[in-house]
Enzyme design. Structure first.
Site, PDB file in Angstrom:
ATOM      1  N   PHE A  32     -31.894  62.780 -60.048  1.00  0.00           N
ATOM      2  CA  PHE A  32     -32.849  63.376 -58.849  1.00  0.00           C
ATOM      3  C   PHE A  32     -32.790  64.530 -58.723  1.00  0.00           C
ATOM      4  O   PHE A  32     -33.574  65.664 -58.882  1.00  0.00           O
ATOM      5  CB  PHE A  32     -32.444  62.560 -57.416  1.00  0.00           C
ATOM      6  CG  PHE A  32     -33.112  62.959 -56.277  1.00  0.00           C
ATOM      7  CD1 PHE A  32     -34.180  63.778 -56.189  1.00  0.00           C
ATOM      8  CD2 PHE A  32     -32.059  63.402 -55.148  1.00  0.00           C
ATOM      9  CE1 PHE A  32     -34.788  64.030 -54.881  1.00  0.00           C
ATOM     10  CE2 PHE A  32     -32.557  64.043 -53.949  1.00  0.00           C
ATOM     11  CZ  PHE A  32     -33.820  64.496 -53.887  1.00  0.00           C
ATOM     12  N   TYR A  57     -15.747  58.175 -55.154  1.00  0.00           N
ATOM     13  CA  TYR A  57     -16.421  59.557 -55.297  1.00  0.00           C
ATOM     14  C   TYR A  57     -15.860  60.630 -54.429  1.00  0.00           C
ATOM     15  O   TYR A  57     -15.841  61.793 -55.097  1.00  0.00           O
ATOM     16  CB  TYR A  57     -17.855  59.127 -54.765  1.00  0.00           C
ATOM     17  CG  TYR A  57     -19.094  60.091 -54.424  1.00  0.00           C
ATOM     18  CD1 TYR A  57     -19.383  60.692 -55.914  1.00  0.00           C
ATOM     19  CD2 TYR A  57     -19.516  60.732 -53.420  1.00  0.00           C
ATOM     20  CE1 TYR A  57     -20.503  61.621 -55.829  1.00  0.00           C
ATOM     21  CE2 TYR A  57     -20.465  61.534 -53.278  1.00  0.00           C
ATOM     22  CZ  TYR A  57     -21.049  62.249 -54.640  1.00  0.00           C
ATOM     23  OH  TYR A  57     -22.015  63.017 -54.673  1.00  0.00           O
TER      24      TYR A  57
END
Length: 353
Positions: free
Chosen positions: A47, A181
């Protein structure tokens, strides 16, 4: 919406120039009208990466886009494939990568970034943050290139300081489901700083806050694409908890402009780039319903573990150093994103048919 009262911290002043920053000032930069000559973008078919590739080409920079297509797709850069100044290479940055010829900018954007992805790919997420960052930094060192790490607001965790300035160390659960993450990015930041101090690599760290726009995946699990997909399908919008948790969302064009301004500046960061306008998740859902003209209702579901209660960047440093601030309003960005999703989902339906 009024956020919970949380402590604030003082805005750090800009750091003095280092030898790496002084060297970078001799290189032609985007900010003075001369583009970087050649850039490598890891995760370039994702993205954010694909929008960076597009803007770099628009500014005249040759681009080598590197992606393993685990969460990105060649469709995101299909419009660039006939451009002689653009090259797409399928490669996993956790493996060693050789790049021939000169490179003067490395943008390290490879990583699963949505909860759906990093919960499904926890080990790979950690490897990208560790080995991937090591390899990207090694490339920058080899080429004498400027290096920019795409870090994240997730390094602040569920913050106890609001809004979040760059000198806040965060409130992160390293063994929670989001830890793979969060800690991958925190390690990547530490490794970037180590390469700067030990190897004198010209590095920068950008901490990216929630960003939205075209090319997001409808099923990537993040709130805005999920809400838009549900609204266009006439399904209930699934809001976590009571929806009072807040987010600050930035349209992708503003984010890309800020990232490239930081790359061009020679500043080391870390630097927050995001929209300081804060709103509740419930308000975002209602705005999506209005923007799509949907008759969908809102359905409340359980909140994920360690879901941040508030999230808003202190962007003082970006404004002071880069002269950057977002210019595209939430409503304008939302309308553009909804229009893209309408077309994309219609095309998907046609392909299936």
């Amino acid at each position: 919406m009024t956020s919970p009262d949380l402590p604030t911290t003082r805005r750090p002043d800009a750091l003095p120039a280092t030898p790496a920053e002084e060297r970078s000032s001799t290189r032609p930069h985007l900010s003075d009208g001369a583009p970087f000559r050649r850039a490598v973008v890891t995760g370039g078919a994702g993205f954010l990466g694909s929008h960076l590739c597009s803007e770099l080409r628009r500014r005249g920079t040759e681009v080598l886009c590197v992606d393993n297509f685990l969460t990105g797709t060649p469709r995101n850069v299909a419009h660039l494939l006939g451009d002689p100044g653009f090259r797409l290479v399928q490669c996993d940055i956790t493996d060693y990568m050789h790049v021939p010829d000169e490179v003067d900018l490395v943008l390290h954007f490879a990583s699963p970034a949505s909860p759906v992805d990093y919960l499904k790919l926890p080990i790979h997420t950690l490897k990208v943050g560790a080995l991937g960052t090591l390899h990207a930094l090694g490339l920058a060192k080899e080429k004498g290139a400027r290096f920019l790490l795409a870090s994240t607001s997730e390094v602040y965790g569920d913050p106890q300081v609001h809004p979040q300035p760059e000198d806040y160390w965060g409130h992160v659960n390293p063994v929670g489901p989001r830890g793979v993450y969060d800690e991958a990015k925190r390690f990547a930041e530490a490794l970037t700083v180590a390469y700067r101090s030990e190897n004198d690599v010209d590095t920068a760290i950008v901490r990216i806050f929630n960003t939205f726009g075209p090319r997001m995946r409808p099923f990537d699990g993040r709130a805005i694409p999920t809400f838009i997909r549900q609204a266009l399908a006439g399904e209930p919008l699934t809001v976590a908890g009571d929806g009072s948790q807040t987010r600050s969302v930035c349209y992708v064009d503003d984010l890309v402009r800020g990232v490239l301004a930081l790359a061009a500046s020679g500043h080391s960061g870390p630097m927050n780039i995001g929209n300081p306008h804060e709103q509740s998740v419930l308000q975002i859902a209602h705005d999506v319903i209005a923007a799509t003209g949907s008759s969908s209702s809102v359905e409340h579901v359980a909140r994920p573990v360690d879901d941040p209660t508030v999230r808003r960047p202190d962007t003082t440093l970006a404004t002071q150093v880069l002269g950057w601030e977002p210019s595209i309003s939430w409503r304008t960005g939302l309308d553009r994103t909804v229009a893209w999703f309408r077309e994309e989902l219609s095309d998907d339906a046609s392909r299936v048919a």
